[in-house]
Design a protein around this motif. Structure first.
Motif, short mmCIF file in Angstrom:
data_model
loop_
_atom_site.label_atom_id
_atom_site.label_comp_id
_atom_site.label_asym_id
_atom_site.label_seq_id
_atom_site.Cartn_x
_atom_site.Cartn_y
_atom_site.Cartn_z
N PHE A 32 0.85 -1.19 0.00
CA PHE A 32 0.00 0.00 0.00
C PHE A 32 0.89 1.24 0.00
O PHE A 32 1.80 1.35 0.82
N THR A 86 -1.32 3.48 -8.46
CA THR A 86 -2.54 2.71 -8.67
C THR A 86 -2.36 1.78 -9.87
O THR A 86 -2.70 0.58 -9.81
N LEU A 96 -7.28 -5.55 -5.39
CA LEU A 96 -8.00 -5.14 -4.18
C LEU A 96 -7.27 -3.99 -3.49
O LEU A 96 -7.90 -3.00 -3.07
N THR A 97 -5.95 -4.07 -3.39
CA THR A 97 -5.17 -2.99 -2.78
C THR A 97 -5.34 -1.70 -3.58
O THR A 97 -5.49 -0.61 -3.02
N ILE A 100 -8.81 -0.27 -2.86
CA ILE A 100 -8.82 0.31 -1.50
C ILE A 100 -8.07 1.64 -1.49
O ILE A 100 -8.52 2.63 -0.91
N TYR A 101 -6.93 1.69 -2.17
CA TYR A 101 -6.12 2.91 -2.26
C TYR A 101 -6.90 4.04 -2.91
O TYR A 101 -6.94 5.17 -2.39
N VAL A 103 -10.26 4.34 -3.33
CA VAL A 103 -11.44 4.72 -2.55
C VAL A 103 -11.04 5.50 -1.30
O VAL A 103 -11.60 6.56 -1.01
N LEU A 104 -10.06 4.99 -0.56
CA LEU A 104 -9.62 5.69 0.65
C LEU A 104 -9.05 7.07 0.32
O LEU A 104 -9.32 8.04 1.03
#
Length: 121
Positions: A32, A86, A96-97, A100-101, A103-104
């Motif tokens: 991440f 990304t 998935l990472t 998540i990256y 969206v967060l």
């Protein structure tokens, strides 16, 4: 011309701070991009503070605003690195990472911009 100088000086300062923060060793779970994430959220919070201060004081010099928002915040934060990281996560199979990256980054970034106004109301 003074506007360009204000932006350029601020950009220099923001870029140097970003570079130095990027050197901070942070444990990186699951690849991440922690450093870029923290930098972009901090920049979002900073520009939120600047926008809030501007809304409360209409007499702030326009060159100071350019220096802070476009210069320092623009030089400090980095959409291009966010996009590259990304894409690299996706290419390496860490879908998935990557999700998540993204969206967060977007959700917490937007909340960070709004936080100064919400906290000081």
């Amino acid at each position: 011309m003074l506007n360009c100088l204000a932006v350029g000086l601020g950009g220099f300062i923001g870029a140097v701070i970003r570079y130095l923060m990027g050197l901070i060793p942070i444990k990186n779970p699951a690849s991440f991009p922690v450093n870029t994430f923290i930098i972009n959220i901090a920049g979002a919070f900073a520009i939120g503070c600047i926008a809030y201060a501007m809304s409360k004081n209409q007499n702030i010099d326009s060159r100071l605003i350019l220096f802070l928002k476009v210069g320092i915040c623009g030089g400090f934060t980095t959409f291009s690195t966010f996009s590259l990281e990304t894409a690299e996560l996706i290419k390496s199979g860490s879908i998935l990472t990557a999700v998540i990256y993204v969206v967060l980054s977007v959700v917490i970034g937007a909340l960070a911009v709004m936080l100064p106004e919400l906290a000081l109301k």
